[in-house]
Scaffold this motif. Structure first.
Motif, PDB file in Angstrom:
ATOM      1  N   ALA A   1       0.845  -1.179   0.244  1.00 20.75           N
ATOM      2  CA  ALA A   1      -0.606  -0.692   0.176  1.00 20.75           C
ATOM      3  C   ALA A   1       1.278   1.185   0.193  1.00 20.75           C
ATOM      4  O   ALA A   1       1.746   1.840   0.297  1.00 20.75           O
ATOM      5  CB  ALA A   1      -1.077  -0.309   1.135  1.00 20.75           C
ATOM      6  N   ARG A   2       0.085   2.555  -0.903  1.00 15.32           N
ATOM      7  CA  ARG A   2       0.616   3.404  -0.903  1.00 15.32           C
ATOM      8  C   ARG A   2       0.322   5.271  -0.570  1.00 15.32           C
ATOM      9  O   ARG A   2      -0.805   4.757  -0.869  1.00 15.32           O
ATOM     10  CB  ARG A   2       1.668   3.628  -2.110  1.00 15.32           C
ATOM     11  CG  ARG A   2       3.010   4.624  -2.546  1.00 15.32           C
ATOM     12  CD  ARG A   2       2.913   4.853  -3.439  1.00 15.32           C
ATOM     13  NE  ARG A   2       4.155   5.519  -4.019  1.00 15.32           N
ATOM     14  CZ  ARG A   2       4.401   6.883  -4.360  1.00 15.32           C
ATOM     15  NH1 ARG A   2       3.056   7.577  -4.229  1.00 15.32           N
ATOM     16  NH2 ARG A   2       5.248   7.855  -3.907  1.00 15.32           N
ATOM     17  N   GLY A   3       0.544   5.518   0.370  1.00 14.66           N
ATOM     18  CA  GLY A   3      -0.508   7.438   0.717  1.00 14.66           C
ATOM     19  C   GLY A   3       1.038   7.731   1.740  1.00 14.66           C
ATOM     20  O   GLY A   3       1.994   6.873   1.883  1.00 14.66           O
ATOM     21  N   ARG A   4       0.326   9.117   2.417  1.00 13.00           N
ATOM     22  CA  ARG A   4       0.644   9.717   2.880  1.00 13.00           C
ATOM     23  C   ARG A   4       0.741   8.854   4.562  1.00 13.00           C
ATOM     24  O   ARG A   4      -0.137   8.390   4.598  1.00 13.00           O
ATOM     25  CB  ARG A   4      -0.076  11.452   3.380  1.00 13.00           C
ATOM     26  CG  ARG A   4      -0.387  11.736   2.411  1.00 13.00           C
ATOM     27  CD  ARG A   4       0.826  13.010   2.113  1.00 13.00           C
ATOM     28  NE  ARG A   4       1.265  13.704   0.807  1.00 13.00           N
ATOM     29  CZ  ARG A   4       1.940  14.254  -0.081  1.00 13.00           C
ATOM     30  NH1 ARG A   4       3.465  14.392   0.378  1.00 13.00           N
ATOM     31  NH2 ARG A   4       1.823  15.107  -0.145  1.00 13.00           N
ATOM     32  N   LEU A   5       2.224   9.083   5.328  1.00 15.96           N
ATOM     33  CA  LEU A   5       1.976   8.512   6.412  1.00 15.96           C
ATOM     34  C   LEU A   5       1.482   9.210   7.526  1.00 15.96           C
ATOM     35  O   LEU A   5       1.602  10.441   7.863  1.00 15.96           O
ATOM     36  CB  LEU A   5       3.275   7.640   6.569  1.00 15.96           C
ATOM     37  CG  LEU A   5       3.818   7.261   8.239  1.00 15.96           C
ATOM     38  CD1 LEU A   5       3.077   6.006   8.780  1.00 15.96           C
ATOM     39  CD2 LEU A   5       4.717   7.059   9.421  1.00 15.96           C
ATOM     40  N   ILE A   6      -0.444   9.151   8.080  1.00 16.97           N
ATOM     41  CA  ILE A   6      -0.567   9.936   9.367  1.00 16.97           C
ATOM     42  C   ILE A   6      -1.256   8.533  10.174  1.00 16.97           C
ATOM     43  O   ILE A   6      -1.035   8.069  10.452  1.00 16.97           O
ATOM     44  CB  ILE A   6      -1.804  10.455   8.448  1.00 16.97           C
ATOM     45  CG1 ILE A   6      -1.589  10.241   7.101  1.00 16.97           C
ATOM     46  CG2 ILE A   6      -2.460  11.414   9.827  1.00 16.97           C
ATOM     47  CD1 ILE A   6      -0.816  12.264   7.251  1.00 16.97           C
ATOM     48  N   GLY A   7      -0.587   9.746  11.796  1.00 16.27           N
ATOM     49  CA  GLY A   7      -0.863   8.703  12.830  1.00 16.27           C
ATOM     50  C   GLY A   7      -0.109   8.844  14.166  1.00 16.27           C
ATOM     51  O   GLY A   7       1.220   9.883  14.255  1.00 16.27           O
ATOM     52  N   GLY A   8       0.304   7.792  14.479  1.00 13.39           N
ATOM     53  CA  GLY A   8       1.496   8.353  15.325  1.00 13.39           C
ATOM     54  C   GLY A   8       0.520   7.850  16.741  1.00 13.39           C
ATOM     55  O   GLY A   8       0.249   5.559  16.960  1.00 13.39           O
ATOM     56  N   ASN A   9       0.583   7.473  18.391  1.00 19.53           N
ATOM     57  CA  ASN A   9      -0.039   6.607  19.039  1.00 19.53           C
ATOM     58  C   ASN A   9      -1.708   6.726  19.044  1.00 19.53           C
ATOM     59  O   ASN A   9      -2.340   8.002  18.283  1.00 19.53           O
ATOM     60  CB  ASN A   9       0.515   7.753  20.212  1.00 19.53           C
ATOM     61  CG  ASN A   9      -0.130   7.792  21.243  1.00 19.53           C
ATOM     62  OD1 ASN A   9      -1.318   7.913  22.091  1.00 19.53           O
ATOM     63  ND2 ASN A   9       1.027   6.844  22.062  1.00 19.53           N
ATOM     64  N   LEU A  10      -1.817   6.192  19.370  1.00 24.87           N
ATOM     65  CA  LEU A  10      -3.176   5.691  19.433  1.00 24.87           C
ATOM     66  C   LEU A  10      -4.462   6.226  20.142  1.00 24.87           C
ATOM     67  O   LEU A  10      -5.173   6.912  19.861  1.00 24.87           O
ATOM     68  CB  LEU A  10      -3.294   3.839  19.388  1.00 24.87           C
ATOM     69  CG  LEU A  10      -5.255   3.956  19.592  1.00 24.87           C
ATOM     70  CD1 LEU A  10      -5.108   4.034  17.773  1.00 24.87           C
ATOM     71  CD2 LEU A  10      -4.702   1.727  19.786  1.00 24.87           C
ATOM     72  N   GLU A  11      -4.314   6.849  21.213  1.00 24.76           N
ATOM     73  CA  GLU A  11      -4.899   7.681  22.380  1.00 24.76           C
ATOM     74  C   GLU A  11      -4.826   9.059  21.716  1.00 24.76           C
ATOM     75  O   GLU A  11      -5.861   9.706  21.875  1.00 24.76           O
ATOM     76  CB  GLU A  11      -3.810   7.590  23.593  1.00 24.76           C
ATOM     77  CG  GLU A  11      -5.247   8.170  25.058  1.00 24.76           C
ATOM     78  CD  GLU A  11      -4.018   8.280  26.302  1.00 24.76           C
ATOM     79  OE1 GLU A  11      -4.720   8.726  27.494  1.00 24.76           O
ATOM     80  OE2 GLU A  11      -3.308   7.469  25.754  1.00 24.76           O
ATOM     81  N   MET A  12      -3.556   9.370  21.255  1.00 20.82           N
ATOM     82  CA  MET A  12      -4.110  10.723  20.813  1.00 20.82           C
ATOM     83  C   MET A  12      -4.603  10.853  19.145  1.00 20.82           C
ATOM     84  O   MET A  12      -4.950  11.542  19.061  1.00 20.82           O
ATOM     85  CB  MET A  12      -2.541  11.347  20.304  1.00 20.82           C
ATOM     86  CG  MET A  12      -1.725  11.435  21.730  1.00 20.82           C
ATOM     87  SD  MET A  12      -2.044  13.046  22.929  1.00 20.82           S
ATOM     88  CE  MET A  12      -3.259  12.135  24.104  1.00 20.82           C
ATOM     89  N   ILE A  13      -4.794   9.648  18.099  1.00 22.70           N
ATOM     90  CA  ILE A  13      -5.571   9.769  17.503  1.00 22.70           C
ATOM     91  C   ILE A  13      -6.678   9.396  17.513  1.00 22.70           C
ATOM     92  O   ILE A  13      -7.959  10.386  17.058  1.00 22.70           O
ATOM     93  CB  ILE A  13      -4.895   8.426  16.538  1.00 22.70           C
ATOM     94  CG1 ILE A  13      -3.417   8.273  16.136  1.00 22.70           C
ATOM     95  CG2 ILE A  13      -5.692   8.431  15.274  1.00 22.70           C
ATOM     96  CD1 ILE A  13      -3.295   6.744  15.767  1.00 22.70           C
ATOM     97  N   ALA A  14      -7.570   9.366  18.764  1.00 21.69           N
ATOM     98  CA  ALA A  14      -8.655   9.143  19.284  1.00 21.69           C
ATOM     99  C   ALA A  14      -8.751  10.427  19.908  1.00 21.69           C
ATOM    100  O   ALA A  14     -10.562  10.726  19.784  1.00 21.69           O
ATOM    101  CB  ALA A  14      -8.701   8.143  20.383  1.00 21.69           C
TER     102      ALA A  14
END
Length: 306
Positions: free
Chosen positions: A173-186
């Protein structure tokens, strides 16, 4: 292209919790050894409960660093808690005129997400992480310097010994990497979380109780925040005590399998002294069959680094 060059000025700020001054000086020396000039923000060592000083002072330090044209990168001194309290007050329009990477992870994920959403400003998911003696791990230092100061491409290879490796499926899969810490995503969902459509979602976690872990994943899935992701990259998943037959890996598999996208687990990213650094917002390719995550800095556009 490298994000930083020798003689660039960087500033250490504390958007979240208070760091240990001696540890920060040891980390600053590493940056100076790389040829960078280092400043420490005025309120970096303030303390107010679990925070590095008041919201106003932490915001002032962060804003000054982001808007100072001489400063070319902002390093979070530590993680902890608190950056989510001030990010909505950032002058995003002004930041967008000269975006610069914010380096950090865990709680700093909230800043990465908001800055990408509002400014398309990339971040570096990495940190001046400490080993058992509170010194910068040589492995982590090498990875961070590669991301910040060397030409690409660079890649992160999986470690089969990590628990999240069990989640690896197949495909690319290819795309922009977005995210990080699961708690902060929420925490940022609904107000600072950018769209994840077409993105490679990065997940790492530490210290969540199993019920909390399950609630977060349920909310993200049922609210549709993860709809349209192109693939998922999973790093360290620490500190969620199992409650048989459920544990963090089982819960991730239950929830994420609904998305039917390639999943690459076992990435040494997140809460670990030897963690690898990675760029949030950069085009990224994951190959679950070969166990690699690849980023190519030459693919950054002027828009990314305005």
């Amino acid at each position: 292209m490298p994000l930083l060059r020798p003689n660039d000025l960087v500033r250490l700020v504390s958007p979240a919790s208070r760091p240990d001054p001696a540890g920060i000086e040891r980390r600053a020396k590493i940056l100076r050894d790389w040829g960078l000039r280092v400043e420490v923000a005025p309120h970096a060592f303030d303390q107010l409960s679990y925070l590095a000083g008041s919201d106003d002072d932490r915001l002032s330090d962060l804003t000054d660093a982001l808007l100072d044209p001489k400063v070319r990168a902002v390093f979070a001194t530590r993680v902890g808690k608190g950056s989510y309290r001030i990010l909505h007050r950032l002058p995003f329009e002004a930041v967008a005129r000269d975006p610069k990477p914010v380096v950090g992870f865990s709680d700093i994920t909230a800043l990465h997400l908001a800055l990408w959403r509002e400014c398309r400003s990339i971040g570096v998911h990495g940190a001046l992480t400490g080993d058992a003696e509170d010194r910068l791990s040589l492995i982590a230092a090498r990875s961070l310097r590669t991301v910040l100061m060397e030409d690409g491409p660079f890649n992160v290879e999986v470690k089969q010994a990590l628990a999240s490796f069990e989640l690896t499926t197949s495909g690319r899969a290819r795309g922009r990497l977005i995210g990080g810490n699961l708690e902060m995503i929420a925490t940022t969902s609904g107000w600072a979380l950018p769209s994840l459509r077409g993105a490679i979602l990065l997940i790492e976690s530490a210290g969540l109780a199993i019920g909390q872990f399950d609630r977060i994943l349920t909310m993200l899935m049922r609210a549709g925040h993860l709809n349209g992701v192109a693939g998922i990259a999973i790093g360290h998943v620490h500190g969620t005590p199992p409650n048989p037959p459920l544990d963090a890996i089982v819960l991730l598999r239950q929830h994420l399998s609904e998305l039917n996208v390639p999943i690459l687990g076992g990435l040494p990213i997140g809460h670990d002294a030897d963690a690898s650094s990675i760029v949030i917002g950069m085009m990224t390719e994951i190959d679950a069959d070969h166990g690699t995550l690849i980023q190519r800095p030459e693919e950054m556009t002027t828009y990314d680094m305005r």
